[in-house]
Design a protein around this motif. Structure first.
Motif, PDB file in Angstrom:
ATOM      1  N   ASP A  78      40.955  50.433  48.239  1.00  0.00           N
ATOM      2  CA  ASP A  78      42.040  50.758  47.100  1.00  0.00           C
ATOM      3  C   ASP A  78      43.655  50.354  47.504  1.00  0.00           C
ATOM      4  OD1 ASP A  78      43.885  52.079  45.299  1.00  0.00           O
ATOM      5  OD2 ASP A  78      42.380  53.814  45.308  1.00  0.00           O
ATOM      6  N   ILE A  79      43.979  49.330  46.777  1.00  0.00           N
ATOM      7  CA  ILE A  79      45.475  49.054  47.028  1.00  0.00           C
ATOM      8  C   ILE A  79      46.551  49.491  46.337  1.00  0.00           C
ATOM      9  CG2 ILE A  79      44.486  46.980  47.868  1.00  0.00           C
ATOM     10  CD1 ILE A  79      45.366  45.318  46.047  1.00  0.00           C
ATOM     11  N   THR A  80      46.216  50.393  45.269  1.00  0.00           N
ATOM     12  CA  THR A  80      47.111  50.838  44.300  1.00  0.00           C
ATOM     13  C   THR A  80      48.247  51.199  44.861  1.00  0.00           C
ATOM     14  OG1 THR A  80      45.731  52.866  44.083  1.00  0.00           O
ATOM     15  CG2 THR A  80      45.305  51.234  42.438  1.00  0.00           C
ATOM     16  N   GLY A  81      48.352  52.086  45.843  1.00  0.00           N
ATOM     17  CA  GLY A  81      49.540  52.733  46.555  1.00  0.00           C
ATOM     18  C   GLY A  81      50.208  53.735  45.535  1.00  0.00           C
ATOM     19  N   GLY A  82      49.509  54.119  44.582  1.00  0.00           N
ATOM     20  CA  GLY A  82      50.112  55.081  43.537  1.00  0.00           C
ATOM     21  C   GLY A  82      50.775  54.505  42.349  1.00  0.00           C
ATOM     22  N   LYS A  83      50.547  53.370  42.266  1.00  0.00           N
ATOM     23  CA  LYS A  83      51.330  52.476  41.041  1.00  0.00           C
ATOM     24  C   LYS A  83      50.535  52.591  39.787  1.00  0.00           C
ATOM     25  CE  LYS A  83      55.190  50.778  42.926  1.00  0.00           C
ATOM     26  NZ  LYS A  83      56.264  50.729  42.331  1.00  0.00           N
ATOM     27  N   ALA A  84      51.224  52.782  38.862  1.00  0.00           N
ATOM     28  CA  ALA A  84      50.734  53.261  37.583  1.00  0.00           C
ATOM     29  C   ALA A  84      50.401  51.845  37.022  1.00  0.00           C
ATOM     30  CB  ALA A  84      51.752  53.861  36.360  1.00  0.00           C
ATOM     31  N   GLY A  85      49.221  51.652  35.919  1.00  0.00           N
ATOM     32  CA  GLY A  85      49.038  50.602  35.256  1.00  0.00           C
ATOM     33  C   GLY A  85      47.599  50.670  34.882  1.00  0.00           C
ATOM     34  N   VAL A  86      47.016  49.850  34.210  1.00  0.00           N
ATOM     35  CA  VAL A  86      45.508  49.808  33.710  1.00  0.00           C
ATOM     36  C   VAL A  86      44.901  49.395  35.083  1.00  0.00           C
ATOM     37  CG1 VAL A  86      43.853  48.541  32.317  1.00  0.00           C
ATOM     38  CG2 VAL A  86      46.199  48.912  31.508  1.00  0.00           C
ATOM     39  N   PRO A  87      43.724  50.432  35.422  1.00  0.00           N
ATOM     40  CA  PRO A  87      42.871  50.096  36.402  1.00  0.00           C
ATOM     41  C   PRO A  87      42.047  49.022  36.637  1.00  0.00           C
ATOM     42  CG  PRO A  87      42.670  52.374  35.462  1.00  0.00           C
ATOM     43  CD  PRO A  87      43.483  51.620  34.578  1.00  0.00           C
ATOM     44  N   LEU A  88      42.083  48.415  37.534  1.00  0.00           N
ATOM     45  CA  LEU A  88      41.168  47.090  37.872  1.00  0.00           C
ATOM     46  C   LEU A  88      40.302  47.252  38.806  1.00  0.00           C
ATOM     47  CD1 LEU A  88      40.504  44.126  36.836  1.00  0.00           C
ATOM     48  CD2 LEU A  88      42.580  43.445  38.294  1.00  0.00           C
ATOM     49  N   ASP A  89      38.995  46.777  38.629  1.00  0.00           N
ATOM     50  CA  ASP A  89      37.939  46.834  39.579  1.00  0.00           C
ATOM     51  C   ASP A  89      37.731  45.295  39.586  1.00  0.00           C
ATOM     52  OD1 ASP A  89      35.710  46.833  41.383  1.00  0.00           O
ATOM     53  OD2 ASP A  89      34.795  48.617  40.399  1.00  0.00           O
ATOM     54  N   LEU A  90      38.304  44.782  40.895  1.00  0.00           N
ATOM     55  CA  LEU A  90      38.125  43.407  41.224  1.00  0.00           C
ATOM     56  C   LEU A  90      37.066  42.980  42.168  1.00  0.00           C
ATOM     57  CD1 LEU A  90      39.140  40.501  40.349  1.00  0.00           C
ATOM     58  CD2 LEU A  90      40.912  40.935  42.020  1.00  0.00           C
ATOM     59  N   ARG A  91      35.966  42.419  41.693  1.00  0.00           N
ATOM     60  CA  ARG A  91      34.899  41.821  42.630  1.00  0.00           C
ATOM     61  C   ARG A  91      34.863  40.495  43.039  1.00  0.00           C
ATOM     62  NH1 ARG A  91      28.517  42.012  41.642  1.00  0.00           N
ATOM     63  NH2 ARG A  91      27.906  42.909  43.877  1.00  0.00           N
ATOM     64  N   LEU A  92      35.179  39.956  44.217  1.00  0.00           N
ATOM     65  CA  LEU A  92      35.069  38.593  44.563  1.00  0.00           C
ATOM     66  C   LEU A  92      34.143  38.240  45.445  1.00  0.00           C
ATOM     67  CD1 LEU A  92      39.101  38.796  45.206  1.00  0.00           C
ATOM     68  CD2 LEU A  92      38.103  38.223  43.213  1.00  0.00           C
ATOM     69  N   ARG A  93      33.896  36.809  45.300  1.00  0.00           N
ATOM     70  CA  ARG A  93      32.664  36.344  46.296  1.00  0.00           C
ATOM     71  C   ARG A  93      33.064  34.836  46.765  1.00  0.00           C
ATOM     72  NH1 ARG A  93      26.278  34.940  44.884  1.00  0.00           N
ATOM     73  NH2 ARG A  93      25.409  35.916  46.561  1.00  0.00           N
ATOM     74  N   VAL A  94      32.825  34.870  48.046  1.00  0.00           N
ATOM     75  CA  VAL A  94      33.258  33.634  48.713  1.00  0.00           C
ATOM     76  C   VAL A  94      31.716  32.894  49.124  1.00  0.00           C
ATOM     77  CG1 VAL A  94      34.197  32.608  50.937  1.00  0.00           C
ATOM     78  CG2 VAL A  94      35.151  34.757  49.669  1.00  0.00           C
ATOM     79  N   VAL A  95      31.652  31.783  48.524  1.00  0.00           N
ATOM     80  CA  VAL A  95      30.694  30.807  49.130  1.00  0.00           C
ATOM     81  C   VAL A  95      30.802  29.512  49.796  1.00  0.00           C
ATOM     82  CG1 VAL A  95      28.851  29.361  47.657  1.00  0.00           C
ATOM     83  CG2 VAL A  95      29.297  31.759  46.882  1.00  0.00           C
ATOM     84  N   ASP A  96      30.385  29.237  50.799  1.00  0.00           N
ATOM     85  CA  ASP A  96      30.508  27.882  51.428  1.00  0.00           C
ATOM     86  C   ASP A  96      29.940  26.740  50.634  1.00  0.00           C
ATOM     87  OD1 ASP A  96      30.220  25.612  53.142  1.00  0.00           O
ATOM     88  OD2 ASP A  96      29.434  26.786  54.846  1.00  0.00           O
ATOM     89  N   VAL A  97      30.759  25.627  50.063  1.00  0.00           N
ATOM     90  CA  VAL A  97      30.275  24.651  49.213  1.00  0.00           C
ATOM     91  C   VAL A  97      29.568  23.605  49.970  1.00  0.00           C
ATOM     92  CG1 VAL A  97      32.493  24.907  47.949  1.00  0.00           C
ATOM     93  CG2 VAL A  97      32.380  23.323  50.084  1.00  0.00           C
ATOM     94  N   GLN A  98      29.320  23.605  51.561  1.00  0.00           N
ATOM     95  CA  GLN A  98      28.853  22.758  52.188  1.00  0.00           C
ATOM     96  C   GLN A  98      27.101  23.251  52.102  1.00  0.00           C
ATOM     97  OE1 GLN A  98      29.821  19.930  53.230  1.00  0.00           O
ATOM     98  NE2 GLN A  98      32.119  20.636  52.652  1.00  0.00           N
TER      99      GLN A  98
END
Length: 288
Positions: A78-98
Motif C-alpha cells: 500500500d503506497i497511498t500514504g493517505g492521499k485521496a483519489g480513485v483507488p487503484l489495485d495495480l498488478r504487475l508481472r515481469v517475464v524474461d524475454v530470453q
C-alpha cells in the motif's frame, strides 16, 4: 510486469543517487483485468510463458526515468500514504524475454504524482501551474528515447514518500500495489513510473530492498477517456493544470502505447477499487 545493491543512500535531499537506465526497443504485451471506458476488454498475460518453443514477449520499450525518482527501496504494497483519489489495485508481472519464464525475486519500483500532480519529495515544485516551476520532463523529443539524453534529476525538497514503493516478484513473477489513479501536471500525460531491478536483497526488518542492478525503466499510461472523466470529480477537479492527452505528450509516442493501462473506471463509483494489470518483458542480464 511483476514484483518482488551496495547500500542505498538515505532520502536526505542532498544525498540521493540515481540508477542508470537502459534503452531496449521493441514491444510489450500490455493488458488489463477490466475494460477501459469506451474500449474493448483485454486480459493481462505473458502469452505461453514458460512453454518451450512458444512465442515470447519482446523487450518492453524503455521510457525516461524522469526528474523525480527517489532511490528509496521502500518495501510496501500500500503506497497511498493517505492521499485521496480513485483507488487503484495495480498488478504487475515481469517475464524474461530470453526464456519466456516469469522472473522471481525482481524488485519492482513504482512512483507517481498525487491527484493534484504533485510528487512526494518534491512538494515545493508543485505541478507547474502559476508560480510553480514546470517539470523538466516536458521538453519535446523526436525519435527513439535516448538514455544518454536523460533529463537532469531534480533535488528533493522534502522527505515525504507517498505514492512510492517497491515489491519483490513472487515465483510467478507478480507484484501488486494498492495506490490511486494519479493526476496530472503541466505538460505530461497521466503516467506511472516503473523500474525493475535484479539481485535486490530484502531487509524485511527495515522494510527496504537493497543491492542489485537496474534492467528496465518505463512508464505506464492512463487512457484519455479515463482522464477526462477524472477531471470532473474530486479531488482531480481542483487541479488548476489542464490535462495533457496522450497524443500531446512528449514521450508517449515513443513506445508508450505498450504501457497503456486498461481501467474499469466508472465515474459514478469513485470509491470502488479499479483493477488493472500489465506484463513487462525484460532481459535480466542487462545492466544499466
Amino acid at each position: 510486469m511483476s514484483a518482488d545493491e551496495t547500500r542505498r543512500p538515505s532520502l536526505a535531499p542532498d544525498g540521493l543517487s540515481r540508477r542508470a537506465v537502459l534503452l531496449a526497443g521493441g514491444m510489450a504485451t500490455a493488458a488489463a483485468l477490466a475494460p477501459s471506458m469506451g474500449s474493448g476488454s483485454a486480459v493481462a498475460s505473458a502469452r505461453a510463458v514458460g512453454v518451450p518453443g512458444a512465442t515470447c514477449l519482446t523487450l518492453t520499450p524503455e521510457q525516461i526515468e524522469g526528474p523525480y525518482y527517489l532511490d528509496a527501496g521502500l518495501l510496501r504494497t500500500d503506497i497511498t500514504g493517505g492521499k485521496a483519489g480513485v483507488p487503484l489495485d495495480l498488478r504487475l508481472r515481469v517475464v524474461d524475454v530470453q526464456s519466456c519464464a516469469p522472473v522471481r525475486g525482481a524488485a519492482v519500483d513504482i512512483w507517481h504524482c498525487d491527484a493534484l500532480g504533485v510528487y512526494s519529495g518534491y512538494i515545493r515544485d508543485g505541478n507547474g501551474v502559476g508560480d510553480r516551476p514546470q517539470s523538466t520532463d516536458v521538453a519535446p523529443v523526436s525519435g527513439p528515447v535516448d538514455p544518454a539524453a536523460e533529463i537532469p534529476h531534480e533535488q528533493p525538497t522534502d522527505h515525504e514518500t507517498f505514492l512510492r514503493g517497491t515489491q519483490l516478484t513472487d515465483r510467478d513473477g507478480f507484484v501488486r500495489f494498492r495506490t490511486i489513479i494519479p493526476g496530472w501536471y503541466d505538460g505530461r500525460a497521466v503516467h506511472i513510473h516503473t523500474k525493475v531491478r535484479i539481485g535486490e536483497i530484502a531487509d524485511r526488518k527495515r522494510s527496504v530492498a537493497r543491492g542489485g542492478h537496474c534492467c528496465h525503466t518505463g512508464q505506464l499510461y492512463i487512457a484519455d477517456d479515463v482522464v477526462r472523466a477524472l477531471a470532473k470529480i474530486a479531488p482531480y477537479n481542483t487541479d488548476r493544470a489542464e490535462p495533457t492527452l496522450l497524443a500531446q505528450d512528449s514521450y508517449f509516442p515513443h513506445g508508450g502505447s505498450a504501457g497503456l493501462l486498461r481501467l474499469g473506471f466508472v465515474p459514478k463509483h469513485t470509491r470502488s477499487v479499479v483493477e488493472s494489470s500489465m506484463t513487462m518483458g525484460i532481459d535480466p542480464s542487462r545492466k544499466r
